[in-house]
Scaffold this active site. Structure first.
Site, mmCIF file in Angstrom:
data_model
loop_
_atom_site.group_PDB
_atom_site.id
_atom_site.type_symbol
_atom_site.label_atom_id
_atom_site.label_comp_id
_atom_site.label_asym_id
_atom_site.label_seq_id
_atom_site.Cartn_x
_atom_site.Cartn_y
_atom_site.Cartn_z
ATOM 1 N N THR A 1 0.928 -1.261 0.039
ATOM 2 C CA THR A 1 0.121 0.083 -0.532
ATOM 3 C C THR A 1 0.534 0.975 0.240
ATOM 4 O O THR A 1 2.563 1.345 0.244
ATOM 5 C CB THR A 1 -1.482 0.136 1.297
ATOM 6 O OG1 THR A 1 -1.740 0.814 1.197
ATOM 7 C CG2 THR A 1 -0.520 0.151 2.482
ATOM 8 N N CYS A 2 0.718 2.434 -0.342
ATOM 9 C CA CYS A 2 0.439 3.582 -0.394
ATOM 10 C C CYS A 2 -0.178 4.780 -0.719
ATOM 11 O O CYS A 2 -1.189 4.502 0.155
ATOM 12 C CB CYS A 2 2.115 4.029 -1.189
ATOM 13 S SG CYS A 2 1.104 3.224 -3.257
ATOM 14 N N GLY A 3 0.429 6.102 -0.868
ATOM 15 C CA GLY A 3 -0.450 7.100 -1.199
ATOM 16 C C GLY A 3 -1.504 6.998 -1.776
ATOM 17 O O GLY A 3 -3.304 7.198 -1.493
ATOM 18 N N TRP B 1 -3.680 4.835 0.836
ATOM 19 C CA TRP B 1 -4.391 5.643 2.235
ATOM 20 C C TRP B 1 -5.327 6.669 1.087
ATOM 21 O O TRP B 1 -5.887 7.618 2.162
ATOM 22 C CB TRP B 1 -2.657 6.819 2.805
ATOM 23 C CG TRP B 1 -3.073 7.370 4.137
ATOM 24 C CD1 TRP B 1 -2.856 8.610 4.285
ATOM 25 C CD2 TRP B 1 -3.344 6.146 5.181
ATOM 26 N NE1 TRP B 1 -3.164 8.460 5.261
ATOM 27 C CE2 TRP B 1 -3.573 7.756 6.411
ATOM 28 C CE3 TRP B 1 -3.352 4.812 5.253
ATOM 29 C CZ2 TRP B 1 -3.128 6.714 7.349
ATOM 30 C CZ3 TRP B 1 -3.142 4.925 6.718
ATOM 31 C CH2 TRP B 1 -3.354 5.645 7.319
ATOM 32 N N GLY C 1 -1.925 3.457 -4.482
ATOM 33 C CA GLY C 1 -1.221 2.879 -4.912
ATOM 34 C C GLY C 1 -0.429 2.780 -6.351
ATOM 35 O O GLY C 1 -1.080 1.733 -6.875
#
Length: 561
Positions: free
Chosen positions: A515-517, A546, A519
């Site tokens: 996961t990240c900010g 996120w 995708g």
């Protein structure tokens, strides 16, 4: 063949047209001669670009030698047409005004037909010819196939990813008896496999290798290749194995792409994307410069238009329509790159992979690495229609039909995590509901910078809370780059990648969800994990990341390390 038929038709057509109009034989000969030369000049101009139109300034302000050659040829045409001695020698007579008009028309006809042929052949003929060529290749003797590599320079052992051949010093039959190999030749084989074993090295055979040099050279192949492969680092052995099997490696070098650029089954896509704070314009940069033949892959455009979340995956039909708009078929090799090196291109790689496209690779280092390697870029103007082709097709705009895609996309649902699945994963990690969780359960890895992960730094997108999901591990995506630099980024070695994952508390051999900010950089870690493992299944990604989790009020969030 196509051009030859056009020239013949124009020459004979002008000759017989003059006969119908009552011109003398000498005048008709002069006209046919000038039509022949004019058509060749037109073809010479169109050949400046074999696959692209010549309607741009580079034709007018490009190579001055080409202009000089064309003008010189026109001067020779006039000389042959009007000088009396030449006329007498060739039995020609000077042309009149109407004939010069027909000569000019022939020039224009030739140019237009070749321009049309370039467009239609590039878009229509390759899909029609590809199955025929594959059938012919599959039913041809080995020495006639496209991947056959003939014997190389005499006296050199050549090791390549697909073949290892010994070039005989004399004509003869290669045998397999190892007992016939002299110590000198065995030493040469050892020399060929020493060093880094890069797969393309070669060792000079000793002079006077023996009366049975042909046979002894042949026996070296198996032993040299086996020793060479053992000497290679694991990452190089995996790359050679992929090449030998015909698979496309996940990450390719500029040299790898340059050797395949221009093939009808290789498509290059610019998947550049920037954060707003970077202050860069991906569309303007693509218009200004790109890898030759590259098309623009709109990361935000080929996405789910029914959500406010950024670049969420589109439907299968929309993705297939976008692929069709870019001329990509299911059997093509797709190479994606970006202008930062390894930032947004892994997202495009993961997107094509998750829709079932196996032959997709990321150009390591992106456009900066391509230019640093000394390869040419394309600067010809591109139209807005070309830039927006994938976006408009994915959204079914302007007469396009996303439901009628010829490209067959097949979404791997198990590689795309939804908000409900992430809730279940977070609950399972928190409560230890899965038996043997620490050794067998999925890990949750966050690619955002450490400050955002802890909640100490604000999120770049407004309205999002700070922190991270309970149970997540932090591995900021720049930590998988050499020197941690984003510009012209390159991955660390597989051994260094394994160490980076382990240092973040992530077991590289266990399943992981990234996961990240939004995708995007989660796919950087997904690709890095595949590089570290040397392949394996496609890692899953939380598509909403996120932007979705941090915007909801009821999702649990943890701050701090």
């Amino acid at each position: 063949m196509f051009v030859s038929h056009i020239i013949v038709a124009l020459v004979l057509g002008s000759f017989y047209w003059g006969q119908v109009q009552g011109f003398s034989l000498g005048v008709r000969r002069a006209e046919a001669f000038n039509v022949l030369i004019a058509a060749q000049i037109a073809y010479f101009i169109t050949c400046r670009f074999l696959k692209r139109t010549t309607l741009h300034p580079r034709v007018l302000f490009g190579n001055p030698i080409a202009h000089l050659a064309s003008l010189t040829t026109v001067g020779i045409m006039v000389f042959f047409t009007y000088v009396p001695v030449i006329n007498t020698f060739f039995n020609m007579e000077p042309c009149v005004g109407i004939q010069w008009a027909r000569i000019c028309v022939s020039f224009v006809i030739m140019w237009i037909l070749v321009e049309i042929e370039k467009v239609t052949f590039a878009r229509i003929m390759p899909p029609l010819l590809r199955p025929v060529l594959r059938f012919v290749d599959a039913h041809s003797p080995r020495w006639m196939r496209l991947d056959y590599q003939p014997f190389r320079t005499p006296g050199r052992l050549c090791l390549t990813p697909k073949t290892a051949t010994m070039a005989p010093q004399r004509k003869g039959t290669l045998v397999k008896s190892k007992a016939q190999v002299s110590p000198e030749l065995q030493a040469a084989a050892e020399a060929a496999t020493s060093g880094d074993g890069g797969g393309g090295g070669a060792a000079r055979l000793p002079a006077g290798a023996g009366a049975n040099g042909d046979a002894q050279q042949g026996t070296l192949i198996g032993a040299a290749v086996r020793k060479s492969c053992r000497a290679l680092p694991p990452s190089r052995r995996r790359a050679m194995a992929a090449a030998a099997s015909g698979d496309v490696p996940a990450v390719v070098s500029p040299q790898w792409l340059s050797e395949r650029l221009g093939r009808p089954d290789v498509r290059v896509l610019d998947a550049s994307w920037y954060m707003p704070a970077m202050g860069r314009d991906r569309i303007a940069e693509f218009k200004a410069e790109r890898i030759p033949g590259a098309r623009f892959w709109d990361v935000d455009g080929v996405a789910d238009a029914n959500t406010d979340l950024p670049h969420m995956l589109p439907s299968e039909a929309a993705f297939g329509a976008a692929a069709d708009a870019l001329g990509v078929t299911n059997g093509d090799t797709v190479v994606v790159y970006d202008c930062l090196g390894l930032f947004s291109s892994p997202r495009a790689w993961w997107t094509w992979k998750v829709f079932g496209h196996d032959k997709v690779a990321v150009l390591e280092g992106g456009l900066p690495a391509w230019k640093a390697a000394g390869f040419d870029t394309e600067v010809e103007p591109v139209t807005d229609d070309s830039l927006q082709a994938s976006l408009r097709a994915a959204r079914g705009e302007a007469g396009t039909d996303a439901g009628a895609a010829g490209y067959k996309a097949s979404l791997q649902q198990d590689k795309v995590r939804s908000i409900s699945q992430m809730r279940d994963l977070v609950d399972a990690i928190a409560t230890g509901a899965v038996a043997g969780w620490e050794s067998a359960g999925e890990q949750l890895v966050d690619a955002r910078p450490a400050g955002r992960f802890r909640g100490a730094d604000p999120e770049p997108r407004p309205g999002l809370r700070g922190g991270h999901m309970p149970g997540a591990r932090s591995l900021p995506f720049p930590q998988v780059y050499v020197d941690g630099q984003l510009g012209a980024a390159r991955f660390k070695s597989p051994e260094q990648l394994l160490a980076a994952f382990s240092a973040a508390g992530v077991d590289p051999q266990r399943p992981a969800v990234f996961t990240c900010g939004s995708g995007l950089t989660a796919c950087v870690l997904a690709l890095a994990l595949q590089q570290a493992r040397g392949g394996g299944p496609l890692p899953p990604v939380y598509d909403g990341s996120w932007c979705e989790w941090g915007a909801l009020e009821d999702t649990p969030i943890v701050t701090g390390a």
